[in-house]
Design a protein around this motif. Structure first.
Motif, mmCIF file in Angstrom:
data_model
loop_
_atom_site.group_PDB
_atom_site.id
_atom_site.type_symbol
_atom_site.label_atom_id
_atom_site.label_comp_id
_atom_site.label_asym_id
_atom_site.label_seq_id
_atom_site.Cartn_x
_atom_site.Cartn_y
_atom_site.Cartn_z
ATOM 1 N N ASP A 287 0.825 -1.201 0.000
ATOM 2 C CA ASP A 287 0.000 0.000 0.000
ATOM 3 C C ASP A 287 0.865 1.257 0.000
ATOM 4 N N MET A 288 2.042 1.169 0.612
ATOM 5 C CA MET A 288 2.944 2.306 0.635
ATOM 6 C C MET A 288 3.412 2.639 -0.786
ATOM 7 N N LYS A 289 3.329 3.901 -1.150
ATOM 8 C CA LYS A 289 3.710 4.332 -2.495
ATOM 9 C C LYS A 289 5.201 4.696 -2.525
ATOM 10 N N PHE A 290 5.956 3.992 -3.330
ATOM 11 C CA PHE A 290 7.399 4.195 -3.477
ATOM 12 C C PHE A 290 7.619 4.919 -4.795
ATOM 13 N N ILE A 291 7.981 6.211 -4.722
ATOM 14 C CA ILE A 291 7.917 7.067 -5.904
ATOM 15 C C ILE A 291 9.308 7.529 -6.325
ATOM 16 N N LEU A 292 9.685 7.164 -7.542
ATOM 17 C CA LEU A 292 10.957 7.555 -8.141
ATOM 18 C C LEU A 292 10.717 8.564 -9.261
ATOM 19 N N PRO A 293 11.713 9.366 -9.621
ATOM 20 C CA PRO A 293 11.549 10.294 -10.745
ATOM 21 C C PRO A 293 11.278 9.534 -12.042
ATOM 22 N N SER A 294 10.417 10.095 -12.885
ATOM 23 C CA SER A 294 10.173 9.517 -14.210
ATOM 24 C C SER A 294 11.074 10.169 -15.257
ATOM 25 N N ASP A 295 11.592 11.349 -14.917
ATOM 26 C CA ASP A 295 12.545 12.032 -15.793
ATOM 27 C C ASP A 295 13.557 12.759 -14.907
ATOM 28 N N ILE A 296 14.728 13.007 -15.445
ATOM 29 C CA ILE A 296 15.767 13.683 -14.681
ATOM 30 C C ILE A 296 16.488 14.701 -15.566
ATOM 31 N N LEU A 297 17.127 15.651 -14.932
ATOM 32 C CA LEU A 297 17.986 16.589 -15.635
ATOM 33 C C LEU A 297 19.393 16.003 -15.637
ATOM 34 N N VAL A 298 20.004 15.925 -16.797
ATOM 35 C CA VAL A 298 21.364 15.404 -16.898
ATOM 36 C C VAL A 298 22.278 16.497 -17.460
ATOM 37 N N SER A 308 23.203 20.799 -20.476
ATOM 38 C CA SER A 308 22.228 20.004 -19.734
ATOM 39 C C SER A 308 20.955 19.819 -20.543
ATOM 40 N N LYS A 309 20.208 18.756 -20.217
ATOM 41 C CA LYS A 309 18.930 18.516 -20.889
ATOM 42 C C LYS A 309 18.075 17.591 -20.035
ATOM 43 N N ASN A 310 16.770 17.670 -20.244
ATOM 44 C CA ASN A 310 15.813 16.850 -19.518
ATOM 45 C C ASN A 310 15.550 15.572 -20.314
ATOM 46 N N VAL A 311 15.714 14.405 -19.653
ATOM 47 C CA VAL A 311 15.529 13.135 -20.354
ATOM 48 C C VAL A 311 14.731 12.167 -19.481
ATOM 49 N N ALA A 312 14.162 11.146 -20.115
ATOM 50 C CA ALA A 312 13.518 10.066 -19.371
ATOM 51 C C ALA A 312 14.589 9.301 -18.602
ATOM 52 N N THR A 313 14.210 8.707 -17.482
ATOM 53 C CA THR A 313 15.194 8.018 -16.638
ATOM 54 C C THR A 313 15.857 6.840 -17.344
ATOM 55 N N CYS A 314 15.195 6.301 -18.369
ATOM 56 C CA CYS A 314 15.760 5.158 -19.094
ATOM 57 C C CYS A 314 16.570 5.594 -20.320
ATOM 58 N N ALA A 315 16.759 6.909 -20.487
ATOM 59 C CA ALA A 315 17.405 7.394 -21.704
ATOM 60 C C ALA A 315 18.544 8.364 -21.408
ATOM 61 N N VAL A 316 19.342 8.049 -20.379
ATOM 62 C CA VAL A 316 20.474 8.904 -20.024
ATOM 63 C C VAL A 316 21.614 8.657 -21.009
ATOM 64 N N PRO A 317 22.098 9.688 -21.691
ATOM 65 C CA PRO A 317 23.189 9.495 -22.665
ATOM 66 C C PRO A 317 24.480 9.049 -21.969
ATOM 67 N N ASN A 318 25.269 8.269 -22.647
ATOM 68 C CA ASN A 318 26.552 7.829 -22.114
ATOM 69 C C ASN A 318 27.431 9.034 -21.796
ATOM 70 N N GLY A 319 28.064 8.992 -20.632
ATOM 71 C CA GLY A 319 28.968 10.065 -20.238
ATOM 72 C C GLY A 319 28.299 11.241 -19.557
ATOM 73 N N ARG A 328 8.805 17.007 -15.219
ATOM 74 C CA ARG A 328 7.566 16.237 -14.996
ATOM 75 C C ARG A 328 7.547 15.625 -13.602
ATOM 76 N N SER A 329 8.710 15.214 -13.125
ATOM 77 C CA SER A 329 8.787 14.617 -11.785
ATOM 78 C C SER A 329 8.477 15.642 -10.702
ATOM 79 N N ILE A 330 8.948 16.867 -10.881
ATOM 80 C CA ILE A 330 8.641 17.927 -9.913
ATOM 81 C C ILE A 330 7.137 18.131 -9.829
ATOM 82 N N GLU A 331 6.484 18.218 -10.987
ATOM 83 C CA GLU A 331 5.030 18.397 -11.020
ATOM 84 C C GLU A 331 4.305 17.212 -10.389
ATOM 85 N N ARG A 332 4.776 15.998 -10.698
ATOM 86 C CA ARG A 332 4.137 14.791 -10.162
ATOM 87 C C ARG A 332 4.319 14.696 -8.649
#
Length: 425
Positions: A287-298, A308-319, A328-332
């Motif tokens: 029942d406890m909600k475990f909330i991670l960012p859906s997007d991050i600033l890299v 810098s740029k905003n990307v989905a958490t699964c799409a961080v460029p190498n390096g 979006r995560s801040i809003e969520r």
């Protein structure tokens, strides 16, 4: 952790004429020259040229200029209470981390400042006067003991030194929550030789808020955990995991959990990666909600002029590296927080020292200020988080901002604090 007895538990009539050893937080913000001189001193200490060391030492002099007394002001109710009840107060504290006597860390410049704040003439008690046991002073008097960290036995928690400190007084009051996680002579050792030993009003308030937020919060309760120190903050996640209804992650801590979700193993943090993966699995179906960012600033580096740029958490460029939670995560996060009654926040959302990477941290601070205005209990702890909230001018908008830094974080990790355990319960 059980809360200790406080000064309010001592009969007022038992304070008149009594010598009270009072530990307070004297951590004051100093000017740039003070910090620069401390760096020079550190370099001098490592130098093998004793003559050069002495020449520079003569040139430096004392440069402490107090710019902020906010932390000390929290001890004023305790000091005022003791003065009005006729106690003879000996204030003990420290500035900096001197190794031996360092003029730049002397407390002497604080005497006129403290005198003005408490409207009482404060007298300096040097280590040369330390042997004096019976002070011929009036009831309601105040003395300031020189920087206790000038004496190496302080941080060693030397029993003989603690006993000497105890010989100065009839009772002990600790109002310095910031050092409560340290077992030093003036925070823990002294209590072995001096009773009663109780908490001051500021210390009691800290414990009431922080312990209460974990053990008896108004629900729903949320914890926001981030920070720049992953290994320590992950322990707070483990401790609060079973105690909150929502758990939000940010900062370097969230990047660890994101890696744990997307990659088999992080070779640089094998054990932390394992703990993160275990908690992610544990959160499923709860029942406890475990909330991670859906997007991050890299960014390609941590600097004001970084790309810098905003990307989905699964799409961080190498390096590239994560430097903040995404838009979006801040809003969520803010939308989810609208449903809670208590919020505990420790740990910044990114590399907040760089202004362009402080958007997430500032966004959470503004949201908590808004929630506080609407009656939600908001508690902020951890040194970086406290600094960030103060930087945007929202500290006074929160329900409680801890002065503890490391002490508040350790308490939220479920740890025992030696300076608290040592007091009467």
């Amino acid at each position: 952790m059980a809360t200790p007895r406080s000064l309010a538990n001592i009969r007022e009539s038992d304070l008149e004429g009594k010598r009270v050893f009072l530990r307070v937080d004297l951590s004051l913000r100093a000017d740039a020259n003070y910090h620069n001189n401390r760096r020079i001193k550190a370099k001098e200490k490592a130098s093998s040229d004793a003559n050069l060391h002495q020449d520079k030492k003569k040139k430096l002099g004392t440069s402490l200029k107090v710019a902020d007394v906010a932390r000390f002001k929290k001890a004023l109710p305790t000091i005022d209470y003791l003065i009005k009840r006729g106690a003879r107060v000996i204030i003990c504290g420290h500035i900096g981390q001197p190794e031996g006597v360092l003029p730049d860390c002397s407390l002497k410049p604080l005497v006129p400042i403290l005198s003005k704040l408490i409207n009482t003439d404060v007298e300096m008690l040097t280590w040369e006067d330390f042997h004096m046991r019976d002070f011929s002073v009036q009831n309601g008097s105040v003395r300031l003991l020189e920087n206790v960290r000038f004496v190496e036995e302080e941080e060693k928690n030397d029993p003989e030194f603690a006993k000497k400190l105890a010989s100065l007084a009839d009772l002990y009051v600790n109002d310095d929550f910031k050092t409560a996680h340290r077992a030093h002579a003036s925070t823990e050792g002294i209590t072995r030789f001096l009773r009663p030993s109780v908490a001051g009003f500021s210390m009691k308030k800290e414990l009431d808020w922080l312990v209460g937020a974990v053990s008896r919060p108004e629900r729903p309760v949320a914890a926001i955990i981030g920070g720049l120190h992953v290994s320590s903050n992950i322990q707070a996640v483990e401790f609060l995991f079973e105690k909150v209804d929502m758990l939000f992650l940010g900062g370097r801590l969230s990047f660890l959990f994101i890696n744990a979700m997307n990659f088999p193993e992080d070779s640089s943090h094998v054990e932390l990666h394992r703990i993160a993966k275990s908690l992610i699995e544990k959160a499923r179906g709860r029942d406890m909600k475990f909330i991670l960012p859906s997007d991050i600033l890299v960014a390609d580096r941590v600097a004001d002029d970084a790309n810098s740029k905003n990307v989905a958490t699964c799409a961080v460029p190498n390096g590239w590296i994560g430097v903040d939670i995404g838009k979006r995560s801040i809003e969520r996060y803010c939308k989810r927080l609208d449903t809670v009654k208590t919020v505990i926040w420790t740990g910044v959302m990114g590399e907040y020292q760089t202004e362009k990477f402080a958007v997430g941290t500032n966004g959470i601070a503004k949201k908590l200020a808004e929630l506080s205005k609407n009656g939600v209990t908001t508690i902020v702890g951890g040194s970086d988080t406290i600094s960030a909230v103060r930087k945007v001018g929202l500290a006074d908008k929160m329900t409680h901002v801890s002065t503890g830094g490391a002490a508040s974080l350790l308490l939220l990790e479920g740890k025992q604090l030696p300076g608290v355990v040592a007091l009467d319960h």
